[in-house]
Design a protein around this motif. Structure first.
Motif, PDB file in Angstrom:
ATOM      1  N   GLN A   1      22.678  -0.971 -19.824  1.00 57.09           N
ATOM      2  CA  GLN A   1      23.322  -1.621 -20.970  1.00 57.09           C
ATOM      3  C   GLN A   1      22.682  -2.970 -21.284  1.00 57.09           C
ATOM      4  O   GLN A   1      22.436  -3.301 -22.450  1.00 57.09           O
ATOM      5  CB  GLN A   1      24.817  -1.802 -20.688  1.00 57.09           C
ATOM      6  N   ILE A   2      22.412  -3.744 -20.230  1.00 54.61           N
ATOM      7  CA  ILE A   2      21.822  -5.078 -20.418  1.00 54.61           C
ATOM      8  C   ILE A   2      20.433  -4.984 -21.041  1.00 54.61           C
ATOM      9  O   ILE A   2      20.102  -5.732 -21.965  1.00 54.61           O
ATOM     10  CB  ILE A   2      21.765  -5.823 -19.062  1.00 54.61           C
ATOM     11  N   THR A   3      19.631  -4.054 -20.552  1.00 54.86           N
ATOM     12  CA  THR A   3      18.276  -3.912 -21.096  1.00 54.86           C
ATOM     13  C   THR A   3      18.280  -3.342 -22.514  1.00 54.86           C
ATOM     14  O   THR A   3      17.275  -3.399 -23.213  1.00 54.86           O
ATOM     15  CB  THR A   3      17.401  -3.022 -20.181  1.00 54.86           C
ATOM     16  N   ASN A   4      19.430  -2.810 -22.924  1.00 55.84           N
ATOM     17  CA  ASN A   4      19.569  -2.308 -24.298  1.00 55.84           C
ATOM     18  C   ASN A   4      20.363  -3.262 -25.182  1.00 55.84           C
ATOM     19  O   ASN A   4      20.840  -2.884 -26.249  1.00 55.84           O
ATOM     20  CB  ASN A   4      20.224  -0.924 -24.294  1.00 55.84           C
ATOM     21  N   GLY A   5      20.507  -4.514 -24.719  1.00 53.61           N
ATOM     22  CA  GLY A   5      21.091  -5.551 -25.556  1.00 53.61           C
ATOM     23  C   GLY A   5      22.583  -5.772 -25.464  1.00 53.61           C
ATOM     24  O   GLY A   5      23.172  -6.400 -26.354  1.00 53.61           O
ATOM     25  N   ALA A   6      23.239  -5.273 -24.399  1.00 52.49           N
ATOM     26  CA  ALA A   6      24.685  -5.488 -24.237  1.00 52.49           C
ATOM     27  C   ALA A   6      24.985  -6.983 -24.176  1.00 52.49           C
ATOM     28  O   ALA A   6      24.212  -7.759 -23.604  1.00 52.49           O
ATOM     29  CB  ALA A   6      25.179  -4.800 -22.972  1.00 52.49           C
ATOM     30  N   PRO A   7      26.103  -7.407 -24.756  1.00 53.32           N
ATOM     31  CA  PRO A   7      26.400  -8.845 -24.901  1.00 53.32           C
ATOM     32  C   PRO A   7      27.009  -9.525 -23.684  1.00 53.32           C
ATOM     33  O   PRO A   7      28.034 -10.194 -23.766  1.00 53.32           O
ATOM     34  CB  PRO A   7      27.392  -8.849 -26.065  1.00 53.32           C
ATOM     35  N   TYR A   8      26.394  -9.365 -22.503  1.00 52.26           N
ATOM     36  CA  TYR A   8      26.896 -10.031 -21.306  1.00 52.26           C
ATOM     37  C   TYR A   8      26.165 -11.349 -21.082  1.00 52.26           C
ATOM     38  O   TYR A   8      24.955 -11.453 -21.309  1.00 52.26           O
ATOM     39  CB  TYR A   8      26.716  -9.137 -20.083  1.00 52.26           C
ATOM     40  N   ASP A   9      26.900 -12.337 -20.591  1.00 51.59           N
ATOM     41  CA  ASP A   9      26.315 -13.646 -20.286  1.00 51.59           C
ATOM     42  C   ASP A   9      25.945 -13.760 -18.808  1.00 51.59           C
ATOM     43  O   ASP A   9      24.955 -14.391 -18.451  1.00 51.59           O
ATOM     44  CB  ASP A   9      27.312 -14.760 -20.626  1.00 51.59           C
ATOM     45  N   VAL A  10      26.783 -13.176 -17.952  1.00 49.89           N
ATOM     46  CA  VAL A  10      26.604 -13.258 -16.504  1.00 49.89           C
ATOM     47  C   VAL A  10      26.726 -11.849 -15.922  1.00 49.89           C
ATOM     48  O   VAL A  10      27.508 -11.032 -16.408  1.00 49.89           O
ATOM     49  CB  VAL A  10      27.676 -14.187 -15.874  1.00 49.89           C
ATOM     50  N   PHE A  11      25.955 -11.585 -14.885  1.00 53.49           N
ATOM     51  CA  PHE A  11      25.970 -10.273 -14.235  1.00 53.49           C
ATOM     52  C   PHE A  11      26.206 -10.468 -12.750  1.00 53.49           C
ATOM     53  O   PHE A  11      25.444 -11.150 -12.067  1.00 53.49           O
ATOM     54  CB  PHE A  11      24.632  -9.588 -14.488  1.00 53.49           C
TER      55      PHE A  11
ATOM     56  N   GLY B   1      14.558 -11.286 -17.826  1.00 50.99           N
ATOM     57  CA  GLY B   1      15.826 -11.031 -18.492  1.00 50.99           C
ATOM     58  C   GLY B   1      16.942 -11.989 -18.109  1.00 50.99           C
ATOM     59  O   GLY B   1      18.077 -11.839 -18.571  1.00 50.99           O
ATOM     60  N   ILE B   2      16.620 -12.977 -17.250  1.00 48.04           N
ATOM     61  CA  ILE B   2      17.652 -13.908 -16.803  1.00 48.04           C
ATOM     62  C   ILE B   2      17.191 -15.349 -16.969  1.00 48.04           C
ATOM     63  O   ILE B   2      16.004 -15.622 -17.179  1.00 48.04           O
ATOM     64  CB  ILE B   2      18.020 -13.662 -15.327  1.00 48.04           C
ATOM     65  N   VAL B   3      18.143 -16.266 -16.883  1.00 51.27           N
ATOM     66  CA  VAL B   3      17.815 -17.691 -16.911  1.00 51.27           C
ATOM     67  C   VAL B   3      17.116 -18.031 -15.593  1.00 51.27           C
ATOM     68  O   VAL B   3      17.646 -17.738 -14.507  1.00 51.27           O
ATOM     69  CB  VAL B   3      19.089 -18.548 -17.077  1.00 51.27           C
ATOM     70  N   ALA B   4      15.942 -18.602 -15.673  1.00 51.38           N
ATOM     71  CA  ALA B   4      15.145 -18.898 -14.489  1.00 51.38           C
ATOM     72  C   ALA B   4      15.930 -19.741 -13.489  1.00 51.38           C
ATOM     73  O   ALA B   4      16.570 -20.726 -13.850  1.00 51.38           O
ATOM     74  CB  ALA B   4      13.865 -19.624 -14.894  1.00 51.38           C
ATOM     75  N   GLY B   5      15.871 -19.321 -12.225  1.00 50.77           N
ATOM     76  CA  GLY B   5      16.522 -20.078 -11.159  1.00 50.77           C
ATOM     77  C   GLY B   5      18.009 -19.828 -11.004  1.00 50.77           C
ATOM     78  O   GLY B   5      18.659 -20.453 -10.153  1.00 50.77           O
TER      79      GLY B   5
ATOM     80  N   ILE C   1      22.622 -15.498 -14.407  1.00 42.00           N
ATOM     81  CA  ILE C   1      22.950 -15.791 -15.798  1.00 42.00           C
ATOM     82  C   ILE C   1      21.905 -15.068 -16.635  1.00 42.00           C
ATOM     83  O   ILE C   1      20.699 -15.277 -16.457  1.00 42.00           O
ATOM     84  CB  ILE C   1      22.912 -17.302 -16.099  1.00 42.00           C
ATOM     85  N   LEU C   2      22.357 -14.185 -17.476  1.00 46.33           N
ATOM     86  CA  LEU C   2      21.450 -13.424 -18.336  1.00 46.33           C
ATOM     87  C   LEU C   2      20.962 -14.285 -19.490  1.00 46.33           C
ATOM     88  O   LEU C   2      21.555 -15.337 -19.789  1.00 46.33           O
ATOM     89  CB  LEU C   2      22.169 -12.185 -18.862  1.00 46.33           C
ATOM     90  N   ASN C   3      19.901 -13.850 -20.145  1.00 45.00           N
ATOM     91  CA  ASN C   3      19.339 -14.647 -21.239  1.00 45.00           C
ATOM     92  C   ASN C   3      20.359 -14.952 -22.332  1.00 45.00           C
ATOM     93  O   ASN C   3      20.344 -16.028 -22.919  1.00 45.00           O
ATOM     94  CB  ASN C   3      18.126 -13.929 -21.852  1.00 45.00           C
ATOM     95  N   LYS C   4      21.260 -14.014 -22.596  1.00 48.50           N
ATOM     96  CA  LYS C   4      22.273 -14.242 -23.618  1.00 48.50           C
ATOM     97  C   LYS C   4      23.188 -15.409 -23.254  1.00 48.50           C
ATOM     98  O   LYS C   4      23.752 -16.073 -24.114  1.00 48.50           O
ATOM     99  CB  LYS C   4      23.108 -12.975 -23.841  1.00 48.50           C
ATOM    100  N   GLY C   5      23.324 -15.663 -21.935  1.00 47.34           N
ATOM    101  CA  GLY C   5      24.207 -16.732 -21.484  1.00 47.34           C
ATOM    102  C   GLY C   5      23.552 -18.108 -21.438  1.00 47.34           C
ATOM    103  O   GLY C   5      24.219 -19.105 -21.112  1.00 47.34           O
TER     104      GLY C   5
END
Length: 251
Positions: free
Chosen positions: A66-76, A92-96, A218-222
């Motif tokens: 879902q995440i790799t297909n653009g699901a709107p999650y901020d944190v995983f 696909g995530i915020v570095a660090g 933290i995913l990129n969307k977050g």
């Protein structure tokens, strides 16, 4: 759990997390094994900060898709470390942001009292029609169950009895409703107050499977979402670690 709320608030303040004037929402994809502690943690976080937490519970493998297909999650909050590492390598995530928030324990559990013995010998006796486990390709606890049975030398003889759930949550339902006499679930699903709360269980020795390290990211969307950043910081606080341990996890 309520007695921890004041400590949680103190811990948040010590971390520099305070009730926010401009509250935000954080969408969190949560591995099904972490459902019970997540509900407690999210409620306390909302009370302490004013931010809103919207959790979704399911299988780690499905969340990855879902995440790799653009699901709107901020944190995983995954049930393993491999999937977050994969997302990290794919940028696909915020570095660090990746860290281990819990180490899970696998348990062989039956809703029936005295059905599962203290050494797990019930697996060798095989006096049951169905044994449940989560699908190994989707759920890390299912993979750990598969590894454990292979190491015990019972995998091939039990394979015809398998009932597979797409997540550890569905697997628990199979067992609790009697559709399978026993099965492999997360200790957190059957553990409360320092003991297994119902049925019978055998905690699978950690040397029978690879460590179930559960990483959060933290995913990129977050990125730039204040609630996401504060929630991840909050997960690292000592009072929250106490909650996580109370559900049978190691840290």
């Amino acid at each position: 759990m309520k007695t921890l709320s004041y400590s949680l608030l103190s811990g948040l303040l010590a971390l520099g997390i305070s009730a926010s004037v401009s509250a935000e929402e954080v969408q969190v994809a949560v591995a099904a094994n972490f459902t019970a502690p997540m509900k407690v943690i999210a409620a306390d976080f909302e009370k302490a900060t004013g931010h809103k937490v919207t959790p979704s519970f399911g299988a780690t493998g499905k969340f990855y898709a879902q995440i790799t297909n653009g699901a709107p999650y901020d944190v995983f909050l995954a049930a393993d470390d491999e999937t977050p590492i994969k997302l990290e390598k794919e940028n696909g995530i915020v570095a660090g942001s990746r860290f281990t928030y819990a180490t899970g324990k696998l348990v062989l559990w039956s809703a029936k009292p005295d059905f599962v013995d203290a050494k797990g010998d019930v697996l060798k006796k095989a006096n049951f029609a169905h044994i449940a486990l989560a699908t190994p390709k989707l759920a890390p606890y299912g993979l750990a169950a598969e590894e454990s049975m292979k190491k015990l030398g019972v995998y091939d003889s039990l394979q015809s009895k398998f009932v597979q759930g797409e997540s550890i949550g569905q697997t628990f339902t199979f067992i609790s409703t009697g559709n399978a006499e026993l099965g492999f679930v997360a200790l957190s699903q059957v553990f409360e107050g320092g003991k297994v709360k119902s049925g019978s269980a055998w905690i699978v020795p950690a040397n029978l499977h690879n460590p179930i390290r559960q990483d959060a990211v933290i995913l990129n969307k977050g990125k730039g979402n204040k609630a996401a950043a504060e929630f991840v910081k909050y997960l690292k606080s000592e009072p929250v670690k106490a909650i996580i341990r109370s559900y049978g996890y190691d840290l």
